[in-house]
Scaffold this active site. Sequence first.
Site, PDB file in Angstrom:
ATOM      1  N   ASN A 149       0.876  -1.180   0.000  1.00 12.15           N
ATOM      2  CA  ASN A 149       0.000   0.000   0.000  1.00 12.15           C
ATOM      3  C   ASN A 149       0.906   1.220   0.000  1.00 12.15           C
ATOM      4  O   ASN A 149       1.897   1.241   0.727  1.00 12.15           O
ATOM      5  CB  ASN A 149      -0.852   0.070   1.278  1.00 12.15           C
ATOM      6  CG  ASN A 149      -1.925  -0.985   1.312  1.00 12.15           C
ATOM      7  OD1 ASN A 149      -2.068  -1.753   0.376  1.00 12.15           O
ATOM      8  ND2 ASN A 149      -2.671  -1.015   2.410  1.00 12.15           N
ATOM      9  N   GLY A 150       0.543   2.249  -0.755  1.00 11.17           N
ATOM     10  CA  GLY A 150       1.342   3.471  -0.757  1.00 11.17           C
ATOM     11  C   GLY A 150       1.933   3.735  -2.128  1.00 11.17           C
ATOM     12  O   GLY A 150       1.492   3.163  -3.133  1.00 11.17           O
TER      13      GLY A 150
ATOM     14  N   LYS B 253     -12.694   5.120  -0.293  1.00  8.00           N
ATOM     15  CA  LYS B 253     -13.245   5.605   0.971  1.00  8.00           C
ATOM     16  C   LYS B 253     -12.158   6.177   1.878  1.00  8.00           C
ATOM     17  O   LYS B 253     -12.362   7.158   2.553  1.00  8.00           O
ATOM     18  CB  LYS B 253     -13.979   4.454   1.673  1.00  8.00           C
ATOM     19  CG  LYS B 253     -14.674   4.846   2.955  1.00  8.00           C
ATOM     20  CD  LYS B 253     -15.824   5.783   2.684  1.00  8.00           C
ATOM     21  CE  LYS B 253     -16.447   6.359   3.934  1.00  8.00           C
ATOM     22  NZ  LYS B 253     -17.211   7.579   3.648  1.00  8.00           N
TER      23      LYS B 253
HETATM   24  C1  F6R Z   1     -16.307  13.154  -0.036  1.00  2.66           C
HETATM   25  C2  F6R Z   1     -15.405  12.504   0.868  1.00  2.66           C
HETATM   26  C3  F6R Z   1     -13.973  12.893   0.812  1.00  2.66           C
HETATM   27  C4  F6R Z   1     -13.334  12.789   2.217  1.00  2.66           C
HETATM   28  C5  F6R Z   1     -11.822  13.050   2.126  1.00  2.66           C
HETATM   29  C6  F6R Z   1     -11.176  13.062   3.483  1.00  2.66           C
HETATM   30  O1  F6R Z   1     -17.617  12.734   0.150  1.00  2.66           O
HETATM   31  O2  F6R Z   1     -15.777  11.648   1.620  1.00  2.66           O
HETATM   32  O3  F6R Z   1     -13.797  14.157   0.281  1.00  2.66           O
HETATM   33  O4  F6R Z   1     -13.947  13.714   3.050  1.00  2.66           O
HETATM   34  O5  F6R Z   1     -11.224  12.059   1.339  1.00  2.66           O
HETATM   35  O6  F6R Z   1     -11.385  11.853   4.154  1.00  2.66           O
HETATM   36  P1  F6R Z   1     -11.279  11.752   5.719  1.00  2.66           P
HETATM   37  O7  F6R Z   1     -12.399  12.532   6.296  1.00  2.66           O
HETATM   38  O8  F6R Z   1     -11.374  10.279   5.993  1.00  2.66           O
HETATM   39  O9  F6R Z   1      -9.949  12.327   6.106  1.00  2.66           O
END
Ligand code: F6R
Length: 609
Positions: free
Chosen positions: A100-101, A604
């Site tokens: 990963n990375g 995600k």
């Molecule tokens: C959009 C969305 C992304 C995340 C971004 C940051 O719906 O989910 O823009 O907000 O990738 O992710 P986190 O909050 O996990 O740092």
Amino acid sequence: MCGIVAAAARREVSEILLEGLRRLEYRGYDSAGMALIDNEHNLQLHKQQGKVCELEKAQKLRPHLGCTGIAHTRWATHGEPSGVNAHPHISGQRIALVHNGIIENHMRLREELMAQGYEFASATDTEVVVHLLHRALEGGKSLLKAMQDTVGRLDGAYALAAIDVDHPDQVVAARKGSPLVIGIGIGENFLASDQLALRQVTDRFIFLEEGDVVLISPSTLQIFDQAGAPVERKKSLISEAVEVADLGGFDHYMLKEIHEQPRALAATFAQAANYPGIDECFGAGAGAVFDRVKAVQIVACGTSFHAGMVARYWLEELAGIPCQVEVASEFRYRKRVTHADTLLVTVSQSGETADSLAALRNAQPGEFVASLVVSNVANSSLVRDSDLVFLTKAGMEIGVASTKAFTTQLVGLLMLTVALGRRSSMSEQKQQDVLAALRGLPEYVQQTLELNDDIERLSEAFIPKHHALFLGRGIQYPIAMEGALKLKEISYIHAEAYPAGELKHGPLALVDDDMPVVAVAPSDDLLEKLKSNLEEVRSRGGELFVFADRQAGFKSEARVQVLPMPHCPEVIKPIVYTVALQLLSYHVALQKGTDVDKPRNLAKSVTVE
Ligand code: F6R
């Protein structure tokens, strides 16, 4: 994004590896693979483009069995999604490796290895790592030493796990910049990029630290730090139940998560009931830190950045605390001037976002009073690395488009505003008003959810469109940004947000009868200004979709559709209006037939830069 699962056991592990991958699926990926060392000490490999269930089918058709193995879900960075580029990558029919990375110096290493006769099968940056490992092992190094030498040659971010037929009961692994956790079993050990993947086999974990190299076998577990010295790392027992991903009767996780908001918001705010002083909601010692804070720097990405943008209005207007907000990918590389007594606040649903994590880790010693993270995932890297933590109680969010995580982040940030505000200019009455508004929030969100059918009807107008504008003023501007982001990421309609006052400085040129313009227009101090801006749109033939409460005085008429929103306390309007925009983008995407929960190209948890 990419996921790693690995096992060194005395029982057959292919089903454990597959189940681990299934548990990481929601993060988004395009191919999957698995390598095992069988009883005859041969390397067995399955990998292909597509879902984990395809890998499972291949495994059923042509079972590969073994007690030592590695598995991976890949989200393409270098090289298109394909079976060849999927991990594991192999070298000399003896080593298999998952990664990963991103290896930043892979081109130079590839040339070096090719000059020595190594042939490359894939277009990935990863393949250099497996050949480097092979070269070190062929040179007579132990598995551990070979990995230590290999990572010494790598620039970039990685979590790596590898197996070698000459060491059939061992897995060697390393991490820098990407998460990796050991799962401790009884007579067996495991590795994964997220403990979730291993909750099927253990509740005891060791979260590896930057630069760690680790060697596991069924009965041993050795960790070495960046300098190569053996180290002990803290063991954590994670006993809370694993949430099971379940659509619960909804067609999509996104819709389910939108509807879960009243509960999630109430649960997030309920933490204040346990700690009436609020400070304790942010962890032990928060009060002493807050006493020193004179300014706030918020750093985040995407939707979480929008939460930070909203919080700036609250912190400055309600608490009188200067606040700056920046996207992490810029902040981490910028030479900056930080005011004395500034609190660094990162906001991250996953707690694993590479840029946000780097922003936190790159902070200079003494630059900030302390660091605080607002996150939805206990035990995530940002949570472990921050001094103070506010955990949102959104529950597991599966849909790639963040919904309940965003609104619960806003609750956490508003609670932070009260905690800091009571130390500065925020009156007792104002504090009580904000807390009362937060208490009533779930009910207003519920009322907004009941507008679902009206929003669905309104969404039809967007189906044939290729572009949309979102307008807001003041604290509603970041909500317009969030509405535009949601629409573009799940419906693929190009959408931009502007503070409405900026319209005449350029974007007005885009407005014609083919451009839907969404206005976030609650009754507030800036309403009259916003109305003038909307007139500018109307007089150029633009079609308006206005989200407003009755008090704002809009009427549906030719080329103006008004969605009547509940009238709620001013301070929570950004949260309530967000919910309506989430439903709008959901219905547009649904009618356009896109993959609502897994929009193309997105993941995600963004664990690469
Ligand atoms: C959009 C969305 C992304 C995340 C971004 C940051 O719906 O989910 O823009 O907000 O990738 O992710 P986190 O909050 O996990 O740092």
